[in-house]
Design a protein around this motif. Structure first.
Motif, PDB file in Angstrom:
ATOM      1  N   LEU A 120      20.637  20.825  31.052  1.00 46.00           N
ATOM      2  CA  LEU A 120      21.829  20.426  31.795  1.00 46.00           C
ATOM      3  C   LEU A 120      22.643  19.379  31.048  1.00 46.00           C
ATOM      4  O   LEU A 120      23.874  19.364  31.113  1.00 46.00           O
ATOM      5  CB  LEU A 120      21.484  19.965  33.211  1.00 46.00           C
ATOM      6  N   ASN A 123      24.557  21.409  28.466  1.00 46.24           N
ATOM      7  CA  ASN A 123      25.642  22.166  29.113  1.00 46.24           C
ATOM      8  C   ASN A 123      26.801  21.247  29.461  1.00 46.24           C
ATOM      9  O   ASN A 123      27.971  21.602  29.275  1.00 46.24           O
ATOM     10  CB  ASN A 123      25.137  22.868  30.375  1.00 46.24           C
ATOM     11  N   HIS A 124      26.521  20.067  29.978  1.00 50.74           N
ATOM     12  CA  HIS A 124      27.585  19.128  30.337  1.00 50.74           C
ATOM     13  C   HIS A 124      28.314  18.631  29.093  1.00 50.74           C
ATOM     14  O   HIS A 124      29.534  18.430  29.118  1.00 50.74           O
ATOM     15  CB  HIS A 124      27.011  17.932  31.107  1.00 50.74           C
ATOM     16  N   GLN A 127      30.455  21.827  27.876  1.00 54.39           N
ATOM     17  CA  GLN A 127      31.495  22.268  28.819  1.00 54.39           C
ATOM     18  C   GLN A 127      31.550  21.317  30.012  1.00 54.39           C
ATOM     19  O   GLN A 127      31.092  21.643  31.106  1.00 54.39           O
ATOM     20  CB  GLN A 127      31.192  23.690  29.299  1.00 54.39           C
ATOM     21  N   TRP A 131      30.517  22.242  33.953  1.00 54.49           N
ATOM     22  CA  TRP A 131      29.271  21.619  34.419  1.00 54.49           C
ATOM     23  C   TRP A 131      29.550  20.175  34.848  1.00 54.49           C
ATOM     24  O   TRP A 131      29.207  19.230  34.173  1.00 54.49           O
ATOM     25  CB  TRP A 131      28.206  21.654  33.321  1.00 54.49           C
ATOM     26  N   THR A 132      30.136  20.032  36.008  1.00 53.26           N
ATOM     27  CA  THR A 132      30.414  18.708  36.559  1.00 53.26           C
ATOM     28  C   THR A 132      29.160  18.172  37.247  1.00 53.26           C
ATOM     29  O   THR A 132      28.183  18.903  37.448  1.00 53.26           O
ATOM     30  CB  THR A 132      31.569  18.779  37.578  1.00 53.26           C
ATOM     31  N   LYS A 135      28.356  20.079  40.465  1.00 52.83           N
ATOM     32  CA  LYS A 135      27.752  21.397  40.272  1.00 52.83           C
ATOM     33  C   LYS A 135      26.289  21.259  39.840  1.00 52.83           C
ATOM     34  O   LYS A 135      25.428  22.011  40.306  1.00 52.83           O
ATOM     35  CB  LYS A 135      28.533  22.195  39.234  1.00 52.83           C
ATOM     36  N   ILE A 136      26.022  20.301  38.979  1.00 58.02           N
ATOM     37  CA  ILE A 136      24.642  20.086  38.524  1.00 58.02           C
ATOM     38  C   ILE A 136      23.765  19.651  39.693  1.00 58.02           C
ATOM     39  O   ILE A 136      22.632  20.120  39.854  1.00 58.02           O
ATOM     40  CB  ILE A 136      24.602  19.046  37.384  1.00 58.02           C
ATOM     41  N   GLU A 139      23.128  22.712  41.805  1.00 59.35           N
ATOM     42  CA  GLU A 139      22.333  23.720  41.107  1.00 59.35           C
ATOM     43  C   GLU A 139      20.853  23.331  41.024  1.00 59.35           C
ATOM     44  O   GLU A 139      19.971  24.164  41.184  1.00 59.35           O
ATOM     45  CB  GLU A 139      22.894  23.902  39.684  1.00 59.35           C
TER      46      GLU A 139
END
Length: 179
Positions: A120, A123-124, A127, A131-132, A135-136, A139
């Motif tokens: 994560l 990913n952040h 992007q 991946w704010t 959202k994390i 998720e």
């Protein structure tokens, strides 16, 4: 170097010094204190008589003592015993993708595994608009405050590869020769 020198002096003439120490007469031990010989005095009739004699003054004092005891009320501890789990934690399956063999399969809700954390964070980093933190948090079943702290204080490493041209320049460089 210092260890070798000290070892030489320590081991010098060690056999003769050991023989001299062994051949010395043993020193006579210090005399024992008289309290150490109580076991021999316990056999004397005066001591036996003193031990078996009842003291009337002490007996009257002992009869005046009254002890009343009550057990405290039994309290039941919350949370169950030490060996039994108090409640079943909700667990979720991990989202690992191709790194599935490297990590655990189930994680308690509100926590993430190490591989998930690295995933994560990466990913952040790649992007951040997709991946704010919200959202994390949704998720991975985490709290938003913890996710914001995670994104703020932990940054994954970036691997940089040098172009081949610089490698050639470094290897082909010849030192100047002095004339």
């Amino acid at each position: 170097m210092g260890g070798r020198v000290t070892r030489v002096f320590r081991n010098f003439n060690v056999e003769n010094r050991a023989r001299r120490e062994i051949s010395k007469e043993k020193p006579t031990p210090a005399p024992r204190h008289r309290t150490a010989r109580l076991d021999t005095m316990a056999d004397s009739p005066e001591i036996k008589e003193e031990v078996l004699r009842k003291d009337d003054r002490l007996l009257t004092l002992l009869k005046d003592v009254y002890v009343e005891s009550r057990d405290p009320p039994v309290q039941v501890k919350d949370g169950g015993g030490e060996h039994l789990p108090s409640k079943q934690e909700e667990k979720r399956l991990t989202k690992l993708g191709h790194l599935e063999g490297l990590d655990v399969k189930k994680v308690p809700k509100g926590k993430i595994s190490l591989v998930e954390a690295l995933t994560l964070l990466n990913n952040h980093k790649l992007q951040p608009q997709i991946w704010t933190a919200e959202k994390i948090a949704a998720e991975y079943s985490l709290e938003l405050k913890e996710v914001n702290s995670l994104l703020e204080f932990f940054i994954p490493f970036a691997v940089q590869e040098f172009p081949k041209e610089t490698k050639k320049a470094i290897t082909s460089h010849k030192p100047k020769q002095l004339t």
